[in-house]
Design an enzyme around this catalytic site. Structure first.
Site: not given
Ligand code: GDP
Ligand code: IMO
Ligand code: MG
Length: 441
Positions: A13, A15-17, A39-41, A143, A224, A302, A413
Site C-alpha cells: 500500500d 502507492g505503487k498503483g 492487492a488493491g491499487h 505441484r 504487496q 476496508g 508524490s
Molecule cells: P498500492 O497498493 O501500493 O498501490 O497503494 P494503495 O492504492 O493501496 O494505497 C495508497 C493510497 O494512497 C491510495 O488511496 C492512493 O490514492 C493514495 N495516494 C497515493 N499517493 C498519494 C499521495 O502522495 N498523497 C495522498 N494523500 N494520497 C496518495
Molecule cells: P498491495 O499490492 C497490504 C497482507 C494482508 C496480510 C498478509 C497475507 O495493495 O500493496 P494474503 O491475503 O496475501 O495471504 O495476506 O499480507 N497483504 C497486503 N497488505 N497491501 C497489499 O497489497 C497486501 N496484500 C496482502 O493484509 O497481512
Molecule cells: Mg494496496
C-alpha cells in the site's frame, strides 16, 4: 530501451498503483509479476478513481499493453469483474490485456481452506485478505495447482479439478467442516466462466522476450511489498509470493540481464494491514492522525491500516535486497500538519543497536526503534509539482532519508492524483527513463 521494476519497499500500500500509472507513460508494456486480488491499487486521474487488483496499473493508458505473469494467482471471477468495471468506466482491455498460460488459478475451495486455516487454533492468525491467495500458492508449490492454460483442454481440466476437489474435501472434512464440494459442478461452472480468459492467454515469457528484443520497453509491477515477501519479509506474517525485485524474473520468465533498474516505493511514514511485527507503529493519537489524513483504510478489505513512523532499517534492508537505484516517496502531504516528525534510524535490541533486521517473530518484538525527530513544515504540500516549491523543512526531511539510505529520492508524490507528482531532475531514474520510450499519453 529500459526495463524497470517497481517494488513496494515496506508492507504494501505504498502507492505503487499511482506510481506505476505515472511511470507507464514512458513504457510500452506493464507486466505484473506476483500476488493476486489481495492487492488493491488505487489510482486517481482527474476526478476519476480506479481500484485495480489483478489488472496491471498501466491499463489506464490506452496505448499500453498489460500482462499478468505466471507469478500471479488469478481468480477468474475477480478478473472478469475487474475487466467489466473497467469497461463500464470506458477503459477497454480488449486486445491489450494478456494472461500467462502458466498463471495458477484460484478456485472457491481455496477461500474455504483459508478460512479454516485462519480460524485454526494450531496456526498463527495472519490477518489475510481472505481471497484464497495462500492456499492457491500452496497448491502451486505442492505441484497440484491448476494453471490458466489448463482451461484449453477440457478433459484434462476436469481431471485436475476432480483430484483437487477430492483432496480439499478430505482436508475440510478432517478439520470438521460440513462443506460439501461438487467437482463436476465446479468444473462445468469454471469452464463456462473461463471462456473469457481464452483469448487473453499467452506464453508471457516468450511474448515479453520477443517484445524486448524488438525494442519495446517493459515496466514490471510488483504487488504487496518487500516486508510481505514470502522469503524475505516478516515471516510468517507475509503473503505467499515473491514481492521483491527477484520475483519479477521468476514471475514473468524474464532473464535478470534484461532488467535495467529497480525503483522502490515508500510512504513518507509506514503502514501495515493484518498481523505481524511493526516496530514503529503508533497505537495512540499520532497513529490515528496519520490514518485520518492519509485515509489509511484498505482498498480490498476496508480494514483500518496500522500506522506509524518511517522505518529506515526496513528501507535500508529493502534497498539492499532489491538493489534499489532510487526511491519514490509518496504521501508527503499527509505529514503537512505535524510540528515534528520522528524517523526511526535504527533498532535497539537488548540495549545494543543492531544492523540486521530480526529474523524470528519473537526477536522482532524486542526491536525498539531509535528515533531522530525532525521538524515538521506545517504548510500544505498537496499538489506541489516542483521540488524547489516544497517548504525547506520538507526538503530537509526528504534529504535526511536520502542521506541515511545513500539513495536518491527521484519522485515525490504530493497527492493521489496522477499529476500531483514531483519528478526530480538529474536522477538515475530520470536517466533510465530517458532510455525508454518517450511519454505518449
Ligand atoms: P498500492 O497498493 O501500493 O498501490 O497503494 P494503495 O492504492 O493501496 O494505497 C495508497 C493510497 O494512497 C491510495 O488511496 C492512493 O490514492 C493514495 N495516494 C497515493 N499517493 C498519494 C499521495 O502522495 N498523497 C495522498 N494523500 N494520497 C496518495
Ligand atoms: P498491495 O499490492 C497490504 C497482507 C494482508 C496480510 C498478509 C497475507 O495493495 O500493496 P494474503 O491475503 O496475501 O495471504 O495476506 O499480507 N497483504 C497486503 N497488505 N497491501 C497489499 O497489497 C497486501 N496484500 C496482502 O493484509 O497481512
Ligand atoms: Mg494496496
Amino acid at each position: 530501451m529500459s526495463n524497470l521494476i517497481v517494488v513496494g519497499a515496506q508492507w504494501g500500500d505504498e502507492g505503487k498503483g499511482k506510481v506505476v500509472d505515472f511511470l507507464a507513460g514512458h513504457f510500452d508494456i506493464v507486466a505484473r509479476y506476483n500476488g493476486g486480488n489481495n492487492a488493491g491499487h488505487t489510482i486517481a486521474i482527474g476526478s476519476r478513481q480506479f481500484v485495480l487488483q489483478l489488472v496491471p496499473s498501466g491499463i489506464l493508458r490506452p496505448d499500453k499493453v498489460a500482462v499478468i505473469g505466471n507469478g500471479v494467482v488469478v481468480d477468474p471471477v475477480a478478473l472478469r469483474n475487474e475487466i467489466e468495471t473497467l469497461e463500464q468506466k470506458g477503459i477497454s482491455t480488449a486486445g491489450r490485456l494478456f494472461v500467462s498460460n502458466r498463471a495458477h488459478l484460484i478456485f472457491p475451495y481455496h477461500r474455504l481452506v483459508e478460512t479454516e486455516l485462519e480460524n485454526s487454533p494450531w496456526r498463527s492468525k495472519i490477518g489475510t485478505t481472505a481471497r484464497g491467495i495462500g492456499p492457491a500458492y500452496e497448491d502451486k508449490i505442492g505441484r497440484r495447482g491448476i494453471r490458466a492454460g489448463d482451461i484449453t483442454e477440457e478433459a484434462e481440466f476436469r481431471c485436475l479439478l476432480e483430484m483437487a476437489v477430492q483432496e480439499k474435501q478430505a482436508l475440510l472434512r478432517a478439520w470438521g467442516s460440513k462443506v460439501l464440494l461438487d467437482a463436476a459442478a465446479l468444473a462445468a461452472e469454471s469452464l463456462r466462466l473461463c471462456e473469457f480468459l481464452k483469448p487473453m492467454l499467452i506464453d508471457a515469457s516468450a511474448y515479453l522476450q520477443a517484445e524486448m528484443k524488438a525494442g519495446r520497453s517493459v515496466l514490471f509491477e510488483g504487488a504487496q511489498g518487500t516486508m510481505l515477501d514470502v522469503d524475505h519479509g516478516t515471516y510468517p506474517y507475509v503473503t505467499s509470493s515473491s514481492a521483491t525485485a527477484g520475483g519479477a524474473c521468476t514471475g514473468l520468465g524474464v532473464p535478470p540481464t534484461r532488467i535495467s533498474g529497480v525503483v522502490g516505493v515508500s510512504k513518507a511514514y509506514t503502514t501495515r494491514v493484518g498481523a505481524g511485527p511493526f516496530p514503529t507503529e503508533e497505537n495512540g493519537a499520532a497513529g490515528d492522525r496519520i490514518r485520518e489524513r492519509g485515509r489509511e483504510f484498505g482498498s480490498v478489505t476496508g480494514r483500518s491500516r496500522r500506522c506509524g513512523w518511517l522505518d529506515l532499517p526496513v528501507l535500508r534492508y529493502s534497498a539492499a535486497l532489491n538493489g534499489l537505484d532510487s526511491l519514490i516517496i509518496t504521501k508527503l502531504d499527509v505529514l503537512d500538519e505535524l510540528d515534528e516528525i520522528p524517523v526511526c534510524t535504527d533498532y535497539e535490541c537488548d540495549g545494543a543497536v543492531r544492523k540486521e533486521l530480526p529474523v524470528r517473530s519473537s526477536a522482532w518484538e524486542q526491536a525498539r526503534p531509535v528515533y531522530r525527530t525532525l521538524p515538521g513544515w506545517r504548510q500544505p504540500t498537496a499538489g506541489i509539482t516542483r521540488y524547489e516549491e516544497l517548504p525547506p523543512a520538507a526538503r530537509d526531511y526528504l534529504e535526511f532519508i536520502s542521506n541515511q539510505l545513500g539513495l536518491e529520492v527521484s519522485i515525490v508524490s504530493t497527492g493521489p492524483e496522477r499529476t500531483q507528482t514531483i519528478v526530480r531532475g538529474g536522477t538515475r531514474l530520470e536517466k533510465l527513463l530517458a532510455g525508454s520510450s518517450p511519454p505518449r499519453t
